[in-house]
Design an enzyme around this catalytic site. Sequence first.
Site, short mmCIF file in Angstrom:
data_model
loop_
_atom_site.label_atom_id
_atom_site.label_comp_id
_atom_site.label_asym_id
_atom_site.label_seq_id
_atom_site.Cartn_x
_atom_site.Cartn_y
_atom_site.Cartn_z
N CYS A 112 0.80 -1.24 0.00
CA CYS A 112 0.00 0.00 0.00
C CYS A 112 0.82 1.28 0.00
CB CYS A 112 -0.95 0.00 1.19
SG CYS A 112 -1.87 -1.52 1.33
N HIS A 240 -2.76 6.84 2.38
CA HIS A 240 -3.31 5.58 1.92
C HIS A 240 -4.72 5.42 2.50
CE1 HIS A 240 -4.10 1.53 1.02
NE2 HIS A 240 -3.88 1.07 2.23
N ASN A 270 -10.31 0.13 -0.16
CA ASN A 270 -8.85 0.15 -0.06
C ASN A 270 -8.28 -0.44 -1.34
OD1 ASN A 270 -6.17 -0.53 0.45
ND2 ASN A 270 -6.54 -1.22 2.53
O1 UT7 Z 1 -4.14 -1.35 3.54
C1 UT7 Z 1 -3.20 -2.01 4.30
C2 UT7 Z 1 -3.23 -1.59 5.69
N1 UT7 Z 1 -4.39 -2.12 6.35
C3 UT7 Z 1 -4.98 -1.43 7.28
O2 UT7 Z 1 -4.57 -0.34 7.59
C4 UT7 Z 1 -6.12 -2.10 8.03
C5 UT7 Z 1 -6.08 -1.72 9.49
N2 UT7 Z 1 -7.13 -2.33 10.26
C6 UT7 Z 1 -8.42 -1.93 10.20
O3 UT7 Z 1 -8.75 -1.02 9.47
C7 UT7 Z 1 -9.41 -2.59 11.11
O4 UT7 Z 1 -8.72 -3.36 12.08
C8 UT7 Z 1 -10.43 -3.50 10.35
C9 UT7 Z 1 -11.34 -2.64 9.54
C10 UT7 Z 1 -9.67 -4.47 9.45
C11 UT7 Z 1 -11.28 -4.29 11.36
O5 UT7 Z 1 -11.91 -3.40 12.27
P1 UT7 Z 1 -11.82 -3.66 13.84
O6 UT7 Z 1 -12.59 -2.59 14.48
O7 UT7 Z 1 -10.37 -3.77 14.20
O8 UT7 Z 1 -12.56 -5.03 14.00
P2 UT7 Z 1 -12.05 -6.39 14.64
O9 UT7 Z 1 -11.15 -7.10 13.68
O10 UT7 Z 1 -11.54 -6.15 16.03
O11 UT7 Z 1 -13.40 -7.19 14.75
C12 UT7 Z 1 -14.45 -6.75 15.64
C13 UT7 Z 1 -15.63 -7.67 15.48
C14 UT7 Z 1 -15.26 -9.15 15.58
O12 UT7 Z 1 -16.36 -9.82 16.21
P3 UT7 Z 1 -16.31 -10.19 17.78
O13 UT7 Z 1 -15.11 -11.08 17.93
O14 UT7 Z 1 -16.17 -8.87 18.49
O15 UT7 Z 1 -17.61 -10.85 17.99
C15 UT7 Z 1 -15.19 -9.60 14.16
O16 UT7 Z 1 -15.45 -10.98 13.99
O17 UT7 Z 1 -16.19 -7.51 14.17
C16 UT7 Z 1 -16.29 -8.79 13.53
N3 UT7 Z 1 -16.13 -8.59 12.10
C17 UT7 Z 1 -17.15 -8.28 11.30
N4 UT7 Z 1 -18.47 -8.10 11.53
C18 UT7 Z 1 -19.24 -7.80 10.48
C19 UT7 Z 1 -14.99 -8.65 11.36
N5 UT7 Z 1 -15.25 -8.39 10.08
C20 UT7 Z 1 -16.60 -8.15 10.02
C21 UT7 Z 1 -17.46 -7.84 8.96
N6 UT7 Z 1 -18.77 -7.65 9.23
N7 UT7 Z 1 -17.02 -7.68 7.69
#
Ligand code: UT7
Length: 314
Positions: A112, A240, A270
């Site tokens: 990225c 990014h 993204n």
């Molecule tokens: O481009 C390269 C660089 N990449 C980045 O900069 C990405 C950086 N990370 C992020 O932007 C975020 O961490 C994400 C958008 C990838 C995820 O957001 P988050 O707030 O960190 O969510 P999480 O991974 O902690 O997941 C929270 C909850 C989980 O459920 P439980 O365990 O709390 O019940 C996940 O299973 O959200 C759940 N979850 C979803 N729910 C609905 C994960 N993906 C989804 C989804 N829809 N698509």
Amino acid sequence: MAGSRIVSLGHYQPSRLVTNDDLAAIVDTNDEWIRDRVGIVTRRVAETESVADMATAAAGKALAASGLTAADIDMVVVATCSAIDRCPNTAARVAHRLGIAAPAAMDVNTACSGFSYALATADHAIRAGASRNAIVIGSEKLSDVTDWTDRSTCVLFGDAAGAAVLTATADGEEPGIGPVVWGSAPERGDVLKIEGWRPYIQQEGQAVFRWATTALAPLALQACERAGVAPTDIAAFVPHQANTRIIDGIVKRLNIPNAVIAKDIVESGNTSAASVPLALSKLVERREVPSGAPVLLFGFGGGLTYAGQVVRCP
Ligand code: UT7
């Protein structure tokens, strides 16, 4: 030594629009979660287009807007981490299709942050006298390396390309591309990978999120300092496009009250190495940044890599 400047920009996105509701039909997700946690509303997904097709389309538009011709270009650099076709590299494929004869042609893979790496590479080549006019492209078909059964990643990405034409500055003219601040945290590379066969994007989202919101703002400020531009004079910030919450978190620590903040992620998702030139090209197309104004670019992601620089808006 002459510097370089961006003469013109161009971008390309596939016509197929995919909404959050479309994704909710194939994985357990919903519009509200995606908007709240990431900020994405739509993304474009390529059907027939390859990385090289999209790169050629974006570069063709940038070249047409530059006042230069294919015969003037002596270097093509493509940033991509998703090109399936490896050889000839994407840059050579683009050069061939645009009728650019005998350019230095290379692909750069820093995921990225790729566009800022590629821009710096071309700028350095121009400064060293190894190039006079270059095309720098970020192009990604992330849909090819997406696991469409994994809701934690498949809602995040889109396909696109963005391109810039660079030229050497005239004697006495201020450089239009400031010194790059680039680097990586290779010991943490495992938190975002595209590996194995077939390769799929896997990431520890929270680890990347924490790194992006804590480590990057001081580096972006360093890019301003090295360019001799006060943060308060930055007219636009084009980071990014990974997450609107990451963008907001970085912006809070930059003191850039006069900057337009690019948030193309809302409509494009993204798009990795394409996200910065895509967002910049759209800002310029919409005339949201005056010509000559300082714009802070900052890419970050897989590797973990980062790169940023201040450029003058074409
Ligand atoms: O481009 C390269 C660089 N990449 C980045 O900069 C990405 C950086 N990370 C992020 O932007 C975020 O961490 C994400 C958008 C990838 C995820 O957001 P988050 O707030 O960190 O969510 P999480 O991974 O902690 O997941 C929270 C909850 C989980 O459920 P439980 O365990 O709390 O019940 C996940 O299973 O959200 C759940 N979850 C979803 N729910 C609905 C994960 N993906 C989804 C989804 N829809 N698509």
